[in-house]
Design a protein around this motif. Structure first.
Motif, mmCIF file in Angstrom:
data_model
loop_
_atom_site.group_PDB
_atom_site.id
_atom_site.type_symbol
_atom_site.label_atom_id
_atom_site.label_comp_id
_atom_site.label_asym_id
_atom_site.label_seq_id
_atom_site.Cartn_x
_atom_site.Cartn_y
_atom_site.Cartn_z
ATOM 1 N N LYS A 154 -1.074 15.057 -12.792
ATOM 2 C CA LYS A 154 0.185 14.774 -13.609
ATOM 3 C C LYS A 154 1.373 14.315 -12.454
ATOM 4 O O LYS A 154 1.839 13.372 -12.569
ATOM 5 C CB LYS A 154 0.806 15.889 -14.208
ATOM 6 C CG LYS A 154 -0.116 15.869 -15.467
ATOM 7 C CD LYS A 154 0.417 16.831 -16.531
ATOM 8 C CE LYS A 154 -0.101 17.168 -17.909
ATOM 9 N NZ LYS A 154 0.507 18.095 -18.608
ATOM 10 N N ASN A 155 1.338 15.129 -11.384
ATOM 11 C CA ASN A 155 2.436 14.842 -10.241
ATOM 12 C C ASN A 155 1.892 13.550 -9.592
ATOM 13 O O ASN A 155 3.065 12.889 -9.413
ATOM 14 C CB ASN A 155 2.395 16.029 -9.257
ATOM 15 C CG ASN A 155 2.683 17.401 -9.909
ATOM 16 O OD1 ASN A 155 3.312 17.413 -10.854
ATOM 17 N ND2 ASN A 155 2.381 18.393 -9.105
ATOM 18 N N ILE A 156 0.623 13.351 -9.263
ATOM 19 C CA ILE A 156 0.321 11.742 -8.783
ATOM 20 C C ILE A 156 0.708 10.720 -9.768
ATOM 21 O O ILE A 156 1.407 9.967 -9.317
ATOM 22 C CB ILE A 156 -1.223 11.997 -8.346
ATOM 23 C CG1 ILE A 156 -1.453 12.691 -7.275
ATOM 24 C CG2 ILE A 156 -1.462 10.609 -8.243
ATOM 25 C CD1 ILE A 156 -3.041 12.875 -6.921
ATOM 26 N N GLY A 157 0.513 11.076 -10.979
ATOM 27 C CA GLY A 157 0.749 10.086 -11.885
ATOM 28 C C GLY A 157 2.449 9.781 -12.019
ATOM 29 O O GLY A 157 2.853 8.539 -12.161
ATOM 30 N N ALA A 158 3.262 10.836 -11.743
ATOM 31 C CA ALA A 158 4.934 10.650 -11.688
ATOM 32 C C ALA A 158 4.925 9.720 -10.565
ATOM 33 O O ALA A 158 6.019 9.212 -11.021
ATOM 34 C CB ALA A 158 5.536 12.118 -11.862
ATOM 35 N N VAL A 159 4.416 10.213 -9.544
ATOM 36 C CA VAL A 159 4.635 9.413 -8.370
ATOM 37 C C VAL A 159 4.405 7.898 -8.562
ATOM 38 O O VAL A 159 5.188 6.667 -8.147
ATOM 39 C CB VAL A 159 4.153 10.039 -6.896
ATOM 40 C CG1 VAL A 159 4.549 8.954 -5.698
ATOM 41 C CG2 VAL A 159 4.742 11.182 -6.759
ATOM 42 N N THR A 178 0.699 -1.023 -0.248
ATOM 43 C CA THR A 178 0.075 -0.036 0.007
ATOM 44 C C THR A 178 0.770 1.079 0.361
ATOM 45 O O THR A 178 1.723 1.476 0.944
ATOM 46 C CB THR A 178 -0.906 -0.073 1.145
ATOM 47 O OG1 THR A 178 -1.820 -1.131 1.251
ATOM 48 C CG2 THR A 178 -1.846 0.977 0.997
ATOM 49 N N MET A 179 0.666 2.183 -0.867
ATOM 50 C CA MET A 179 1.374 3.519 -0.958
ATOM 51 C C MET A 179 0.446 4.359 -0.649
ATOM 52 O O MET A 179 -0.677 4.971 -1.181
ATOM 53 C CB MET A 179 1.861 3.557 -2.594
ATOM 54 C CG MET A 179 2.707 4.779 -2.699
ATOM 55 S SD MET A 179 3.725 4.955 -4.108
ATOM 56 C CE MET A 179 2.427 4.870 -5.365
ATOM 57 N N TYR A 180 1.157 5.436 0.112
ATOM 58 C CA TYR A 180 0.136 6.634 0.639
ATOM 59 C C TYR A 180 1.084 7.853 0.084
ATOM 60 O O TYR A 180 2.031 8.031 0.283
ATOM 61 C CB TYR A 180 0.310 6.674 2.106
ATOM 62 C CG TYR A 180 -0.394 5.518 2.740
ATOM 63 C CD1 TYR A 180 -1.619 5.363 3.360
ATOM 64 C CD2 TYR A 180 0.412 4.451 3.171
ATOM 65 C CE1 TYR A 180 -2.335 4.158 3.836
ATOM 66 C CE2 TYR A 180 0.027 3.188 3.911
ATOM 67 C CZ TYR A 180 -1.441 3.097 4.114
ATOM 68 O OH TYR A 180 -2.063 1.998 4.716
ATOM 69 N N LEU A 181 0.308 8.445 -1.108
ATOM 70 C CA LEU A 181 0.831 9.691 -1.345
ATOM 71 C C LEU A 181 0.443 10.943 -0.914
ATOM 72 O O LEU A 181 -0.619 11.237 -0.791
ATOM 73 C CB LEU A 181 0.466 9.614 -2.892
ATOM 74 C CG LEU A 181 0.974 8.635 -3.979
ATOM 75 C CD1 LEU A 181 0.141 7.298 -3.684
ATOM 76 C CD2 LEU A 181 0.814 9.211 -5.309
ATOM 77 N N SER A 182 1.320 11.884 -0.599
ATOM 78 C CA SER A 182 1.151 13.142 0.003
ATOM 79 C C SER A 182 0.482 13.923 -0.990
ATOM 80 O O SER A 182 0.298 13.750 -2.087
ATOM 81 C CB SER A 182 2.292 13.768 0.216
ATOM 82 O OG SER A 182 3.262 13.172 1.257
ATOM 83 N N GLY A 183 -0.285 14.901 -0.345
ATOM 84 C CA GLY A 183 -1.027 15.767 -1.117
ATOM 85 C C GLY A 183 -0.286 16.343 -2.346
ATOM 86 O O GLY A 183 0.830 17.033 -1.943
ATOM 87 N N GLN A 184 -0.676 16.560 -3.616
ATOM 88 C CA GLN A 184 0.011 17.078 -4.592
ATOM 89 C C GLN A 184 -0.827 18.554 -4.833
ATOM 90 O O GLN A 184 -1.889 18.533 -5.164
ATOM 91 C CB GLN A 184 0.021 16.145 -5.980
ATOM 92 C CG GLN A 184 1.033 15.025 -5.621
ATOM 93 C CD GLN A 184 2.522 15.616 -5.622
ATOM 94 O OE1 GLN A 184 2.790 16.470 -6.344
ATOM 95 N NE2 GLN A 184 3.117 14.916 -4.559
ATOM 96 N N ILE A 185 -0.068 19.281 -5.213
ATOM 97 C CA ILE A 185 -0.699 20.678 -5.464
ATOM 98 C C ILE A 185 -0.234 20.943 -7.115
ATOM 99 O O ILE A 185 0.503 20.143 -7.613
ATOM 100 C CB ILE A 185 -0.648 21.928 -4.646
ATOM 101 C CG1 ILE A 185 0.968 21.977 -4.490
ATOM 102 C CG2 ILE A 185 -1.237 21.695 -3.342
ATOM 103 C CD1 ILE A 185 1.418 23.280 -3.646
ATOM 104 N N GLY A 186 -0.492 22.140 -7.802
ATOM 105 C CA GLY A 186 -0.162 22.357 -9.003
ATOM 106 C C GLY A 186 1.124 23.008 -9.205
ATOM 107 O O GLY A 186 1.339 23.891 -9.984
#
Length: 140
Positions: A59-64, A30-38
């Motif tokens: 897009k930032n989420i997609g990169a992670v 399970t991966m927990y992604l921090s909040g991404q802003i623009g």
């Protein structure tokens, strides 16, 4: 006693953390992604407008996700934070361009203020590895 394995995840293809946190942390699968802003990772600057910020945050989420060889279909849950709830329809429209089917569970809130003056922030939880979707009548 064996413990769970925790892995710190950071990629140069998404903005660097602007505080004492990581882009993501994985525990087992399970991966927990921090909040991404623009924030554009190429310039480290916040892009202008709700549409551009929503697109860039996703897009930032997609990169992670891509850094772990997974995609948007692996996302189970998102939380969308908005500076103004009236932007909800615009955010939904752009969100649907990234999450096309089998949408993740989601919550959306209006926040008094977001980091760096952002208009939208999106955090998520994803599963590492292959994910298969079953019909609602199938038991897991």
């Amino acid at each position: 006693m064996a413990g769970l394995l925790k892995r710190i995840i950071n990629t140069p293809n998404a903005p660097k953390a602007i505080g004492p946190y990581n882009q993501a942390v994985a525990v087992e699968n399970t991966m927990y992604l921090s909040g991404q802003i623009g924030i554009d990772p190429a310039t480290s600057k916040l892009v202008e407008g709700i549409e551009a910020q929503t697109t860039q945050a996703l897009k930032n989420i997609g990169a992670v996700l891509a850094s772990q060889n997974i995609g948007y279909e692996n996302v189970l849950k998102t939380t969308v934070l908005l500076a103004n709830m009236s932007d909800y329809p615009k955010v939904n429209e752009i969100y649907a361009e990234f999450f096309k089917t089998n949408y993740p569970a989601r919550a959306a809130y209006q926040a008094a203020a977001l980091p760096a003056g952002a208009l939208v922030e999106i955090e998520s939880i994803a599963i590492l590895g292959e994910v298969r979707t079953v019909s609602p009548s199938q038991k897991l």
